[in-house]
Design an enzyme around this catalytic site. Sequence first.
Site, PDB file in Angstrom:
ATOM      1  CG  HIS A   1      -1.095  38.284  50.613  1.00 56.13           C
ATOM      2  ND1 HIS A   1      -1.632  37.255  50.792  1.00 56.13           N
ATOM      3  CD2 HIS A   1      -1.000  39.030  51.811  1.00 56.13           C
ATOM      4  CE1 HIS A   1      -2.065  37.049  52.004  1.00 56.13           C
ATOM      5  NE2 HIS A   1      -1.925  38.329  52.541  1.00 56.13           N
TER       6      HIS A   1
ATOM      7  CG  ASP B   1      -7.724  47.809  24.684  1.00 55.46           C
ATOM      8  OD1 ASP B   1      -8.298  48.393  25.484  1.00 55.46           O
ATOM      9  OD2 ASP B   1      -7.530  46.713  24.020  1.00 55.46           O
TER      10      ASP B   1
END
Length: 150
Positions: free
Chosen positions: A98, A8
């Site tokens: 992970h 943005d």
Amino acid sequence: MKVAIGCDHGGINLKPLLIEYLQKKGIEYVDFGCHDKTSVDYNEYALAVSNAVAKGECDKGVLICGTGIGMSIVANKVKGIRCGHCHDVFSAKMTRLHNDANVLAFGERVVGPGLAMEIVDAFLTTDFSGDERHARRVNKIRAIEEENMK
Ligand code: RB5
């Protein structure tokens, strides 16, 4: 690998530098905007990038806003998206190893351009570990999605 990138107005200064980094590395990308400093809603850019990744049109997504928070909240509402909100290289690496995160979000108002580049590099170059315990946990996230995002 094809990367979906979006920001943005809060991430508008950083995005061109990250695109330059992707070009130098020869990494294909799609720029989902925004393209100037006009105040916009981060929601639509986070959605565009996340949908491209969720649909398999792009392999990974990178989102930049002022803090990375709004972007990451929206991205994590999209089924199939695991967005890591990372402001350090260690976390960017670990969210791949992970969590098998497929989208990265961070804030231009939080990190400088040098660190931002290293965070993106760690995110894009680290593979999911594939360890049973991590795969099990990622599958449990998928199960939550199946339940709540019907
Ligand atoms: C825009 O001012 C800012 O709120 C946005 O870029 C982001 O930080 C929201 O989480």
